[in-house]
Design an enzyme around this catalytic site. Structure first.
Site, PDB file in Angstrom:
ATOM      1  CD  GLN B 125      -2.723   0.912   2.658  1.00  0.00           C
ATOM      2  OE1 GLN B 125      -2.136   0.767   3.722  1.00  0.00           O
ATOM      3  NE2 GLN B 125      -4.029   0.982   2.583  1.00  0.00           N
ATOM      4  CB  SER B 128       1.472   7.009   4.892  1.00  0.00           C
ATOM      5  OG  SER B 128       0.418   6.454   5.618  1.00  0.00           O
ATOM      6  CB  SER B 160       3.437  -2.964   5.473  1.00  0.00           C
ATOM      7  OG  SER B 160       3.272  -2.222   6.646  1.00  0.00           O
ATOM      8  CD  GLU B 243      -6.315  -1.266   6.432  1.00  0.00           C
ATOM      9  OE1 GLU B 243      -5.189  -1.485   6.813  1.00  0.00           O
ATOM     10  OE2 GLU B 243      -6.609  -0.313   5.670  1.00  0.00           O
TER      11      GLU B 243
END
Lengths: 355, 380
Positions: B125, B128, B160, B243
């Site tokens: 992902q 951020s 991550s 999520e």
């Protein structure tokens, strides 16, 4: 796997919730408190007219023949209103217990009167040292070492023990046991009393959920209105996070209580542990939410004038009845020691236990 | 209300258990955030795929089994009870895939889903940024149209598994004049493409479990934008809903940890505080399982996931911490030792449990969401 309520079950609870929103406001509670009366006669009549007393009494005895799952949402609604009258204790515990002995011609007329809304039965269970509402009850069921007795309150000596909850009426009851009062011997009474205990704990838990939710709702309402530093205090994260923490505990206590209702069985290790888990989780949520609501209300929360203390005190009272936290923790621990572990046991029953 | 598995569900559980027993690696795989560890975890994804167990809730046509939520829960319970490895493709299978199925074109689904299910392409992902953490709408990275491509520029961080992953799903500003939630698009890009630089960030345990991604004119296909241009925020929030709601952390994982904790506790003499901590954590694990079963049943009856599912993320992350803290307390003087393999699992898990309240939207943000959207408190 069907983990949820039917439309009928939800609608029944909605009906009670609506009735209590009308008949059991904070102002109603304060009026009752000022009157010193045991019950609000108008409210009790209205609730009796809903015909809930026989909800868990078998149909062939004049009841509705329903079960704990049908009453658990109603109990939550009663907790939400901090209902003073023993609607849940009667419908969920005492009336079904009385019905167990309906073959006895001393008990059966009382059952009929209870189902007709003409009488109230109060229960002295060995788990609770004091009998709630003994003074306003028309008949008492009292368990002792020698069995279960059916006692006329007029023939008993009642000593009031004041509770911090202004709507709790607790009594030490002394009476002269005799063959005439003894409804069942200890062996015969054991199983019905064990079931009554599980029900008592379950419905205390369900009322705890309602108390918790009410405390959070009151605090949220106040936090939207009360302004400091030029904005509602509820715009501050400190307030938001307190209340979100409470709501999280409520959200995760609720399915435990509901599962406990669906699986109640005093003979089953898993079911007993779940009742205990439900009681712990719900009353901890109620305690946390009530304390948080007081904090959110600030000095107002510490005042007699704001209703929050009613919920705090009821939560305190329910936490200690039908087994305190230490008792229920020990029962949960017993399951962990004795039963196999693993996710396939989430809904497990002991072999041979009743479904 | 009927709380029992059907014979078919029991049979399904037995099928999963048998497969896991036969296929779960006998020894734990090496740390995922090492080259050999990631290779081993990638191979495990392929093994799962060979049994058609890598993406069980997906439709069959993309390599799934089309399982309903109850069977998914059973699958997860057996998966973790067997001691199976962490999922290298967690972010792809559980986060991106549901969004792809909802918003993706048929071509996108055909291009990405089967390879994801097979473990051939591992996903990270890329949302951020240094200045857009909890405040995700502050995203500055841009995607500028150039023919059939977007040209990507910017700096993504805390991604991550990006050190070893193949693809990323990123949030980019496609309208340079836009602000906040508007003008954003969700774009799938190749982490190995030119002008994409991935720099590992060592985590609290010393391993590079996440990374920052520098994009300096990297190219992504317009055809790889997910959902409408400028509507990326809504698409991302759909992912965030999955999520937080259910898919990120099934109860089975925590039930397996609880079983390990009880085993640890059974071997030692606990004092009253430790006993109470163990009981409280185990009760919360059970409450979490019951709650997710209730939610699953509600969704299967046609209910919808609402804002109150923000409670889920708070609850599982805090109970995971409670489980591991109880274990660390029981381990006492040996808790700090990294040499004992059994104890080290607890230490590693404890450190990872500290991340739970932070990732996937911090618990502070979740509490704001609950307070504002469920309780109706005013925005700050």
């Amino acid at each position: 796997m069907e983990f949820g309520f039917s439309d009928e079950q939800r609608m029944a609870a909605d009906t009670v919730r609506a009735a209590l929103a009308d008949l059991c406001t904070g102002a109603d509670l304060r009026r009752l408190m000022a009157s010193g009366e045991a019950r609000d006669a108008k409210r009790w009549r209205a609730l009796s007219d809903l015909g809930l007393a026989g909800l868990m009494v078998p149909e062939d005895l004049g009841g509705l023949g329903l079960c704990e799952v049908d009453l658990v949402l109603i109990a939550e609604a009663c907790g939400y209103a901090a209902l003073p009258e023993p609607l849940i204790e009667q419908a969920g515990v005492a009336a079904p217990l009385l019905a167990t002995f309906a073959v006895d011609n001393r008990a059966s007329p009382w059952l009929d009167r209870v189902l007709g809304g003409e009488a109230v039965v109060a229960l002295g269970h060995p788990a609770n040292a004091l009998i709630a509402d003994a003074d306003s009850a028309d008949i008492l069921l009292i368990a002792r070492d020698d069995g279960l007795h059916l006692v006329d309150p007029a023939a008993a000596s009642l000593t009031r023990r004041e509770s911090i909850d202004p709507f709790r009426r607790l009594f030490q009851v002394a009476f002269e046991p005799s063959a005439a009062t003894r409804l069942a011997g200890p062996d015969e009474a054991a199983q019905p009393l064990a079931r009554a205990f599980e029900r008592g704990a379950l419905f205390a838990a369900a009322q705890g959920l309602g108390l918790a939710q009410r405390a959070v709702d009151l605090a949220a309402d106040y936090a939207k209105e009360r302004t400091q530093f030029g904005k509602p205090i509820g715009a501050n994260q400190a307030i938001k996070h307190h209340l979100a923490t409470c709501l999280t505990r409520i959200v995760f206590a609720r399915p435990v209580v509901h599962a406990a209702a669906a699986q109640l069985d005093p003979d089953d290790l898993f079911a007993r542990a779940r009742i205990s888990h439900a009681k712990l989780a719900a009353l901890e949520a109620a305690d946390l939410s009530a304390r948080t609501a007081i904090q959110v209300h600030g000095a107002m929360g510490y005042s007699w004038e704001v209703d929050v203390h009613f919920y705090l005190k009821r939560a305190l009272a329910l936490a200690g009845t039908w087994g305190d936290a230490a008792f229920h923790r020990a029962r949960f621990a017993e399951r962990i020691r004795r039963a196999p572990l693993g996710p396939q046991h989430t809904f497990a029953r002991e072999a041979g236990a009743k479904p | 209300m009927h709380l029992a598995y059907t014979p078919e569900q029991d049979a399904f559980r037995a099928e999963v258990r048998a497969w896991m027993l036969a296929n779960t690696p006998k020894a734990p795989l090496p740390q995922m955030s090492t080259p050999e560890g990631f290779a081993a975890h990638r191979a495990w994804e392929a093994t799962l795929a060979s049994g058609r167990w890598s993406a069980v809730t997906w439709p069959q046509e993309y390599g799934g089994r089309g399982l309903d939520l109850i069977r998914w829960l059973i699958f997860e319970e057996e998966y973790w009870a067997a001691g199976s490895p962490e999922r290298a493709n967690q972010n792809g299978v559980f986060l991106l895939a549901p969004t792809l199925m909802e918003f993706g074109t048929p071509e996108q689904k055909a291009r990405f889903l089967p390879r994801m299910a097979a473990g051939e392409e591992i996903w990270a992902q890329a949302w951020s940024e240094p200045q857009a953490g909890s405040d995700l709408a502050a995203v500055r990275s841009t995607a500028v149209r150039d023919g059939d491509d977007y040209v990507l520029s910017g700096h993504k961080i805390w991604s991550s598994r990006a050190v070893f992953a193949d693809w990323a799903f990123g949030l980019f500003r496609t309208d340079p004049a836009s602000e906040r939630h508007r003008g954003l698009s969700l774009i799938l890009f190749d982490l190995r493409a030119p002008s994409v630089q991935v720099r590992p960030i060592p985590q609290i345990n010393g391993y590079p479990g996440f990374a920052e991604i520098f994009l300096d004119g990297a190219r992504a296909k317009v055809a790889h934008r997910l959902g409408e241009e400028g509507k990326g925020w809504n698409v991302c929030m759909a992912t965030a809903g999955f999520e937080r709601g259910l898919m990120l952390r099934s109860p089975g994982r925590f039930q397996a940890t609880a079983a390990r904790l009880l085993k640890l506790a059974a071997d030692r003499k606990l004092d009253a505080a430790q006993e109470a901590a163990v009981l409280a954590a185990v009760m919360d694990v059970e409450a979490y399982a019951l709650s997710i079963y209730a939610t699953a049943c509600d969704l299967m009856r046609g209910g919808e996931i609402g804002a109150e599912t923000s409670c889920n993320k708070i609850f599982w992350s805090e109970l995971d911490l409670a489980l591991h803290r109880a274990a660390m307390s029981i381990l006492g003087a040996s808790a700090e030792l990294t040499t004992d393999a059994g104890d080290h699992d607890w230490l590693d898990g404890y450190l990872f449990s500290l991340a739970g309240p932070i990732y996937a939207g911090t618990n502070e943000i979740q509490r704001n969401i609950i307070a504002e959207r469920v309780l109706g408190l005013p925005r700050g």
